[in-house]
Design a protein around this motif. Structure first.
Motif, PDB file in Angstrom:
ATOM      1  N   MET A  54       0.803  -1.214   0.000  1.00  0.00           N
ATOM      2  CA  MET A  54       0.000   0.000   0.000  1.00  0.00           C
ATOM      3  C   MET A  54       0.844   1.275   0.000  1.00  0.00           C
ATOM      4  SD  MET A  54      -3.011  -1.032  -0.357  1.00  0.00           S
ATOM      5  CE  MET A  54      -3.946   0.446  -0.047  1.00  0.00           C
ATOM      6  N   ASP A  55       2.005   1.268   0.641  1.00  0.00           N
ATOM      7  CA  ASP A  55       2.827   2.469   0.699  1.00  0.00           C
ATOM      8  C   ASP A  55       4.006   2.451  -0.270  1.00  0.00           C
ATOM      9  OD1 ASP A  55       4.008   0.466   2.151  1.00  0.00           O
ATOM     10  OD2 ASP A  55       4.627   1.725   3.818  1.00  0.00           O
ATOM     11  N   ARG A  61       4.500  -1.349  -7.578  1.00  0.00           N
ATOM     12  CA  ARG A  61       3.502  -2.356  -7.173  1.00  0.00           C
ATOM     13  C   ARG A  61       3.292  -3.428  -8.228  1.00  0.00           C
ATOM     14  NH1 ARG A  61      -1.210   1.597  -5.236  1.00  0.00           N
ATOM     15  NH2 ARG A  61       0.100   2.815  -3.861  1.00  0.00           N
ATOM     16  N   TRP A  93      11.936  -0.012   2.830  1.00  0.00           N
ATOM     17  CA  TRP A  93      11.292   0.797   3.863  1.00  0.00           C
ATOM     18  C   TRP A  93      12.332   1.145   4.895  1.00  0.00           C
ATOM     19  CZ3 TRP A  93       8.706  -2.918   1.233  1.00  0.00           C
ATOM     20  CH2 TRP A  93       7.431  -2.599   0.762  1.00  0.00           C
TER      21      TRP A  93
END
Length: 109
Positions: A54-55, A61, A93
């Motif tokens: 989602m982030d 994606r 991340w």
């Protein structure tokens, strides 16, 4: 609360991380890639679930199909090879806490 680093250690296997180090412009001003440097690290690689992305930027994606967790550093554009399959690190991340790295991977042909 579960200590994520302990969970990662329990699922990790030896993989090879390849990273281009250095690089410079030649006399003509063209960029010349640095030399690949490999290291054996421990990482857990698993198929991705939709909510995990989602982030991630939208263009990433569509290519990301696997997630990687490791206590060794992982950078964007590293290559991770596990069980004869190579993956490109598409997105990482940042983790200021927790003692681990998380990355989205895309399988290389």
């Amino acid at each position: 609360m579960i200590d994520v680093a302990i969970a990662i250690d329990g699922e990790s296997v030896n993989v090879t991380r390849t990273r281009l180090v250095g690089g410079d412009h030649n006399e003509d001003g063209d960029w010349v890639e640095g030399a690949p440097v490999t290291a054996t690290i421990r990482a857990a690689i698993q198929p991705v679930k939709g909510h995990q992305l989602m982030d991630v930027p939208e263009g990433v994606r569509t290519e990301a199909g696997w997630m990687c967790w490791s206590r060794s550093d992982i950078d964007d554009d590293d290559t991770i090879t596990a069980s004869g399959v190579s993956y490109r690190v598409l997105f990482t991340w940042p983790r200021a806490e927790g003692g681990f790295y998380r990355a989205a991977l895309g399988r290389l042909a």
